[in-house]
Design a protein around this motif. Structure first.
Motif, PDB file in Angstrom:
ATOM      1  N   LEU A 108     -57.212   3.016  20.966  1.00 13.37           N
ATOM      2  CA  LEU A 108     -58.182   3.204  20.443  1.00 13.37           C
ATOM      3  C   LEU A 108     -59.375   3.618  21.793  1.00 13.37           C
ATOM      4  O   LEU A 108     -60.317   4.154  21.440  1.00 13.37           O
ATOM      5  N   CYS A 109     -58.972   3.300  22.908  1.00 20.71           N
ATOM      6  CA  CYS A 109     -59.807   3.399  23.990  1.00 20.71           C
ATOM      7  C   CYS A 109     -59.538   4.480  25.045  1.00 20.71           C
ATOM      8  O   CYS A 109     -58.493   4.909  25.548  1.00 20.71           O
ATOM      9  N   ASP A 110     -60.698   5.332  25.185  1.00 18.85           N
ATOM     10  CA  ASP A 110     -60.641   6.598  26.225  1.00 18.85           C
ATOM     11  C   ASP A 110     -61.212   5.787  27.418  1.00 18.85           C
ATOM     12  O   ASP A 110     -61.956   4.498  27.566  1.00 18.85           O
ATOM     13  N   ALA A 111     -61.260   6.277  28.622  1.00 23.03           N
ATOM     14  CA  ALA A 111     -61.842   5.879  30.026  1.00 23.03           C
ATOM     15  C   ALA A 111     -63.308   5.666  29.800  1.00 23.03           C
ATOM     16  O   ALA A 111     -63.953   6.653  29.175  1.00 23.03           O
ATOM     17  N   GLY A 112     -63.666   4.480  30.203  1.00 17.24           N
ATOM     18  CA  GLY A 112     -65.251   4.116  30.121  1.00 17.24           C
ATOM     19  C   GLY A 112     -65.259   3.348  28.862  1.00 17.24           C
ATOM     20  O   GLY A 112     -66.722   3.002  28.805  1.00 17.24           O
ATOM     21  N   ASP A 113     -64.685   3.344  27.842  1.00 17.71           N
ATOM     22  CA  ASP A 113     -64.827   2.719  26.588  1.00 17.71           C
ATOM     23  C   ASP A 113     -64.704   1.162  27.084  1.00 17.71           C
ATOM     24  O   ASP A 113     -64.428   0.853  28.034  1.00 17.71           O
ATOM     25  N   GLU A 114     -65.315   0.451  25.935  1.00 21.17           N
ATOM     26  CA  GLU A 114     -65.545  -1.095  26.186  1.00 21.17           C
ATOM     27  C   GLU A 114     -65.039  -1.723  25.306  1.00 21.17           C
ATOM     28  O   GLU A 114     -64.778  -1.363  24.112  1.00 21.17           O
ATOM     29  N   THR A 244     -53.155  -4.092   9.658  1.00 24.47           N
ATOM     30  CA  THR A 244     -54.474  -3.316  10.042  1.00 24.47           C
ATOM     31  C   THR A 244     -54.216  -2.030   8.974  1.00 24.47           C
ATOM     32  O   THR A 244     -53.363  -2.117   8.161  1.00 24.47           O
ATOM     33  N   THR A 245     -55.341  -1.373   8.870  1.00 20.45           N
ATOM     34  CA  THR A 245     -55.156  -0.225   8.085  1.00 20.45           C
ATOM     35  C   THR A 245     -54.026   0.738   8.393  1.00 20.45           C
ATOM     36  O   THR A 245     -53.693   0.900   9.440  1.00 20.45           O
ATOM     37  N   ALA A 246     -53.446   1.369   7.319  1.00 19.09           N
ATOM     38  CA  ALA A 246     -52.482   2.169   7.358  1.00 19.09           C
ATOM     39  C   ALA A 246     -52.642   3.267   8.399  1.00 19.09           C
ATOM     40  O   ALA A 246     -51.628   3.530   9.253  1.00 19.09           O
ATOM     41  N   ALA A 247     -53.748   3.803   8.548  1.00 14.71           N
ATOM     42  CA  ALA A 247     -54.224   4.853   9.634  1.00 14.71           C
ATOM     43  C   ALA A 247     -53.927   4.256  10.990  1.00 14.71           C
ATOM     44  O   ALA A 247     -53.413   4.785  12.000  1.00 14.71           O
ATOM     45  N   ILE A 248     -54.506   2.994  11.171  1.00 11.96           N
ATOM     46  CA  ILE A 248     -54.381   2.426  12.372  1.00 11.96           C
ATOM     47  C   ILE A 248     -53.028   1.903  12.749  1.00 11.96           C
ATOM     48  O   ILE A 248     -52.544   1.973  13.826  1.00 11.96           O
ATOM     49  N   ALA A 249     -52.393   1.363  11.687  1.00 11.29           N
ATOM     50  CA  ALA A 249     -51.127   1.081  12.113  1.00 11.29           C
ATOM     51  C   ALA A 249     -50.101   2.156  12.580  1.00 11.29           C
ATOM     52  O   ALA A 249     -49.067   1.898  13.203  1.00 11.29           O
ATOM     53  N   GLU A 250     -50.331   3.434  11.881  1.00  3.98           N
ATOM     54  CA  GLU A 250     -49.689   4.443  12.043  1.00  3.98           C
ATOM     55  C   GLU A 250     -49.853   4.922  13.654  1.00  3.98           C
ATOM     56  O   GLU A 250     -48.861   5.329  14.429  1.00  3.98           O
ATOM     57  N   GLY A 251     -51.053   4.745  14.059  1.00  8.85           N
ATOM     58  CA  GLY A 251     -51.325   5.023  15.637  1.00  8.85           C
ATOM     59  C   GLY A 251     -50.770   4.250  16.386  1.00  8.85           C
ATOM     60  O   GLY A 251     -50.348   4.614  17.583  1.00  8.85           O
ATOM     61  N   LEU A 252     -50.824   2.861  16.089  1.00  6.22           N
ATOM     62  CA  LEU A 252     -49.890   1.773  16.928  1.00  6.22           C
ATOM     63  C   LEU A 252     -48.682   2.236  17.153  1.00  6.22           C
ATOM     64  O   LEU A 252     -48.079   2.176  18.156  1.00  6.22           O
TER      65      LEU A 252
END
Length: 365
Positions: A108-114, A244-252
């Motif tokens: 979920l995080c790119d450089a500089g995200d918090e 988590t949601t199916a979309a997030i879980a697939e990303g994980l």
């Protein structure tokens, strides 16, 4: 590229680590026991031996360790889905909940995200955030050693991608009440993933913390993080999971290290879920010991916040902390000291717990 365009490199230069890595604080694990007379109370491990059915499952799986494990952990995810009344697509697994958390931050995080989290909380949080190139936003605990949710909501900016909520909080043991978390979720943008880290949820009294599954069903930006390392006694096998949601879980699953959860761990986790009553009996015994210790310490003048984990937390300034650490070391009791904050003591068997009580009785205010 011509020779005059080549970057000058000092003679005998060697590869170097990224600056983000050299600046990272090292994760400090609980110290290991070096003898039978040492009480190992620093790592929040289960003091029980593994569940017999889990041992049997591992022994059977060991005969096939020449084969790669199921990378998608389908059987384990299906069993977890039945256990929690979710779909298999909503489950992602990893090497311990900290492994899944690394997948979350990487995904979920790119450089500089918090990433916003309370402090003090789980030590791996700032390490994983900085390793991903994101920026940790630490919000001090409130006076009751719990999450200051108002301050955490106020810390959210347009760069915030993830919020980490540890309940019961490690190392203080303080949970987040359900109603407080409902209000918090209403105040947080739905674009921010709110991770409810429940590594110790099995040790929490009913109603003391949030109904995370109900919150997840109402707020799709909620992610539940759990582990088999604590109550289930599988710390040495490393298996945790997220709901988590199916979309997030697939990303994980895409960000996961291939084959990170061994076949032995997957089989042991399934067997542990199937032995739920035996696990709950062990958890009940730990809770009784936790409550007994807390009551006796409070009667002797120690001021404790009610813990809902398998540990107790003693807030201590630098002078008291040094005194306690020296005393515990001399007594052969291994506890977890947090410089500038306090000491965390894992609840173990009655004999070990009694050693803790005798020592703290001698140092009571």
């Amino acid at each position: 590229m011509t020779s005059d365009q080549l970057v000058a490199v000092p003679e005998h230069a060697l590869p170097t680590l990224r600056g983000a890595v050299t600046g990272l604080p090292s994760y400090v694990p609980g110290r290991r026991s070096l003898g039978a007379d040492i009480a190992a109370l620093a790592s929040n491990e289960s003091h029980y031996e593994p569940l017999p059915s889990a041992v049997t499952a591992v022994a059977e799986a060991a005969g096939r360790m020449n084969r790669y494990p199921d990378m998608a952990a389908v059987e384990l995810r299906e069993r977890l889905a039945r256990h929690l009344d979710v779909t298999t697509e909503e489950v992602a697994v990893g090497p311990g909940s900290v492994g899944v958390l690394q997948q979350i931050i990487t995904g979920l995080c790119d450089a500089g995200d918090e990433v916003v989290f309370a402090w003090r909380s789980f030590e791996a949080y700032p390490i994983l955030v900085e390793l991903a190139g994101a920026r940790p936003v630490c919000v001090p605990l409130d006076d009751a050693e719990g999450h200051d949710l108002d301050a955490m909501a106020a810390a959210v900016t347009d760069r915030t991608k993830v919020i980490l909520l540890c309940t019961p909080n490690n190392p203080t043991g303080v949970p987040i009440g359900h109603d407080r978390l409902v209000a918090f979720l209403q105040a947080v943008p739905s674009s921010v993933l709110v991770v409810i880290d429940e590594a110790y949820v099995e040790y929490a009294d009913a109603g003391s913390g949030p109904d995370s599954l109900a919150l997840y069903r109402r707020h799709p930006n909620v992610c539940i993080l759990r582990t088999f390392s604590k109550a289930y006694g599988l710390a040495g096998l490393r298996v945790g999971y997220a709901i988590t949601t199916a979309a997030i879980a697939e990303g994980l699953r895409r960000t996961a290290l291939p084959f990170a959860v061994s076949a032995l761990a997957q089989k042991a986790a399934i067997a542990s879920l199937d032995a739920g009553e035996e696990m709950e009996s062990r958890v009940s015994a730990v809770k009784q010991e936790r409550n007994r210790m807390a009551a006796e310490l409070e009667a002797r003048g120690w001021k404790l916040q009610p813990s809902q984990g398998n540990f107790l937390w003693i807030r201590a300034d630098a002078e008291l902390l040094a005194t306690l650490v020296d005393a515990f070391n001399a007594a052969g009791i291994m506890v977890r000291a947090y410089q500038g904050d306090g000491v965390r003591i894992t609840v173990a068997d009655p004999a070990s717990n009694n050693r803790v009580l005798r020592l703290l009785a001698a140092h009571a205010a």
